[in-house]
Design an enzyme around this catalytic site. Structure first.
Site, short mmCIF file in Angstrom:
data_model
loop_
_atom_site.label_atom_id
_atom_site.label_comp_id
_atom_site.label_asym_id
_atom_site.label_seq_id
_atom_site.Cartn_x
_atom_site.Cartn_y
_atom_site.Cartn_z
N THR A 124 30.06 15.44 28.43
CA THR A 124 31.25 14.92 27.74
C THR A 124 32.39 14.69 28.73
O THR A 124 32.45 15.37 29.78
CB THR A 124 31.72 15.94 26.67
OG1 THR A 124 33.03 15.58 26.23
CG2 THR A 124 31.80 17.36 27.23
N ASP A 125 33.30 13.78 28.37
CA ASP A 125 34.51 13.59 29.19
C ASP A 125 35.41 14.83 29.16
O ASP A 125 36.32 14.97 29.99
CB ASP A 125 35.30 12.35 28.74
CG ASP A 125 35.70 12.35 27.26
OD1 ASP A 125 35.37 13.33 26.54
OD2 ASP A 125 36.33 11.37 26.82
N GLU A 126 35.19 15.73 28.19
CA GLU A 126 36.10 16.86 28.03
C GLU A 126 35.98 17.88 29.17
O GLU A 126 36.84 18.73 29.34
CB GLU A 126 35.89 17.53 26.66
CG GLU A 126 36.11 16.51 25.55
CD GLU A 126 36.28 17.10 24.17
OE1 GLU A 126 36.66 18.27 24.05
OE2 GLU A 126 36.02 16.35 23.22
N TYR A 149 34.70 24.99 23.96
CA TYR A 149 33.63 23.98 23.93
C TYR A 149 33.51 23.30 25.29
O TYR A 149 32.42 23.22 25.88
CB TYR A 149 33.93 22.93 22.84
CG TYR A 149 33.20 21.64 23.07
CD1 TYR A 149 31.82 21.55 22.91
CD2 TYR A 149 33.88 20.48 23.47
CE1 TYR A 149 31.14 20.37 23.15
CE2 TYR A 149 33.22 19.29 23.71
CZ TYR A 149 31.85 19.24 23.56
OH TYR A 149 31.18 18.08 23.80
N LYS A 153 30.40 23.22 28.10
CA LYS A 153 29.74 22.00 28.57
C LYS A 153 29.85 21.89 30.10
O LYS A 153 28.91 21.45 30.76
CB LYS A 153 30.35 20.77 27.91
CG LYS A 153 30.04 20.62 26.43
CD LYS A 153 28.56 20.45 26.12
CE LYS A 153 28.04 19.08 26.45
NZ LYS A 153 26.61 18.93 26.01
P1 TYD Z 1 37.24 15.33 17.27
O1 TYD Z 1 36.51 14.31 16.47
O2 TYD Z 1 37.14 16.77 16.87
O3 TYD Z 1 36.80 15.11 18.79
P2 TYD Z 1 37.35 15.82 20.17
O4 TYD Z 1 38.23 16.93 19.84
O5 TYD Z 1 36.09 16.26 20.81
O6 TYD Z 1 38.03 14.70 20.91
O7 TYD Z 1 38.78 14.95 17.30
C1 TYD Z 1 39.20 13.71 17.78
C2 TYD Z 1 40.71 13.73 17.83
O8 TYD Z 1 41.22 13.83 16.49
C3 TYD Z 1 41.27 14.90 18.59
O9 TYD Z 1 42.45 14.49 19.30
C4 TYD Z 1 41.63 15.88 17.49
C5 TYD Z 1 42.04 14.99 16.35
N1 TYD Z 1 41.77 15.54 15.00
C6 TYD Z 1 42.77 15.48 14.02
O10 TYD Z 1 43.90 14.99 14.26
N2 TYD Z 1 42.49 15.99 12.78
C7 TYD Z 1 41.28 16.53 12.47
O11 TYD Z 1 41.08 16.98 11.32
C8 TYD Z 1 40.26 16.57 13.49
C9 TYD Z 1 38.91 17.17 13.21
C10 TYD Z 1 40.55 16.06 14.74
#
Ligand code: TYD
Length: 345
Positions: A124-126, A149, A153
């Site tokens: 992942t990019d994270e 998380y 990774k």
């Molecule tokens: P997510 O799909 O959990 O992916 P990641 O955290 O791995 O990037 O979240 C995408 C983005 O959306 C992230 O900046 C967190 C935000 N988010 C919300 O604003 N509300 C939510 O309910 C969730 C699950 C994520």
């Protein structure tokens, strides 16, 4: 590649990859090894389950003996098996360490013992932590993971690198951006927003909603992954990005617009702890192999919204189930009670 072992093939990206391989490589066979945790669903593969080139084996990557047994006779390995939801890792990271670290170790060990020539690990990019357009991450940059998380990774990536160096294995690591598309579990932001919008329920946007993510369509991602499995250089990592960067509030609005719902369904809720503001990668290394994305942001979101609107039977049982409702209440109950209304920005 004659027979590919796919760990985590019943999940969102793994199932898209299996469909892609069976379609594009007519002489390839696939062994799908999946634990069927809450995030795995064999319905994701209903369209290929009768294909004689496809076989499913239930098992966990944390069970080294089961991995070794299922992998026998395969000449390529792709590892999608992971705990992937940042919010769950904030509550408890135990399963993340088990699957994303120990699981990677058992897949690498089994591949090594079986003499498998090609291993593709999906990361992942994270792992890089926050980055911006002007300060984009390249594959050799330092890891600065900020969530449990992302840390798990990063550890898995390092094991891949170590096995390539120490044992001379043909391991390639892929680091895709946020994926969107069919069959993504409704806990993730895009499907969560879509399914809430369809139900006419509030969309919980964390903090100010100005965090930025790329939105890579899963069909573009799996094309890149097959390319990397076949042509990536051993011991190397490759970033996968579509340059579809947008804020979360833009994403929420695009979803509501596609469904003809009002923007005031958006609610600002308490931010995620340690929330990374933005991810950005340099993907020139992958571009040099000849890959380019085909979905822009609007098309990626619209196609995804259309799929969820047309496939309620796939996601409604999940969001109605007690386990998801319990998770939703824990994650959003207090947040939504103290939410701020939408303001145009
Ligand atoms: P997510 O799909 O959990 O992916 P990641 O955290 O791995 O990037 O979240 C995408 C983005 O959306 C992230 O900046 C967190 C935000 N988010 C919300 O604003 N509300 C939510 O309910 C969730 C699950 C994520």
């Amino acid at each position: 590649m004659r027979r590919v072992f796919v760990a985590g093939g019943a999940g969102f990206i793994g199932s898209a990859f299996i469909r892609h391989v069976l379609r594009e490589r007519r002489d390839a066979e696939v062994v799908n090894f999946d634990a069927l945790t809450y995030a795995g669903n064999l319905a994701n593969l209903a369209d290929v389950s009768a294909d004689r080139r496809y076989r499913f084996v239930r098992g966990s990557v944390t069970d080294a003996a089961a991995v070794a047994a299922a992998l026998a006779g395969c000449d390529a390995v792709v590892n999608f098996a992971a705990e992937s939801h940042v919010d769950r890792s904030i509550h408890d990271a135990t399963d993340f360490i088990d699957t994303n670290v120990r699981g990677v170790h058992s897949v690498l060990t089994a591949a090594r013992e079986a003499g498998v020539a090609r291993v593709l690990h999906v990361s992942t990019d994270e792992v890089y932590g926050p980055a911006t357009h002007d300060d984009a991450r390249s594959e050799d940059d330092a890891f600065r993971p900020r969530s449990p998380y992302a840390a798990s990774k990063a550890a898995g990536d390092m094991l891949c690198h170590a096995f390539a160096e120490t044992h001379g294995m043909g391991v390639v690591v892929a680091r895709p951006a946020n994926n969107v598309g069919p069959y993504q579990h409704p806990e993730k932001a895009v499907p969560l927003f879509i399914t809430r919008a369809i139900a006419g329920e509030p969309l919980p946007v964390y903090g100010d909603g100005l965090q930025v993510r790329d939105r890579l369509h899963v069909d573009d991602n799996v094309r890149a992954l097959l390319l990397l499995l076949e042509r990536g250089e051993a011991g190397e990592a490759y970033n996968i990005q579509a340059d579809n960067h947008h804020t979360n509030i833009d994403v929420a609005r695009a979803i509501l617009d596609a469904l003809d719902r009002p923007h005031d369904l958006i609610r600002y809720v308490d931010d995620r702890e340690g929330h990374d503001r933005c991810y950005w990668m340099d993907w020139s290394k992958l571009r040099a192999l000849g890959w380019a994305p085909t979905y822009d942001f609007d098309r990626a979101i619209e196609a995804t919204v259309r799929w969820y609107a047309g496939n309620r039977a796939w996601w409604e049982p999940t969001v109605r189930a007690g386990a998801f409702r319990g998770y939703y209440e824990r994650q959003y109950g207090a947040r939504l009670a103290g939410a701020q209304p939408y303001r145009a920005q």
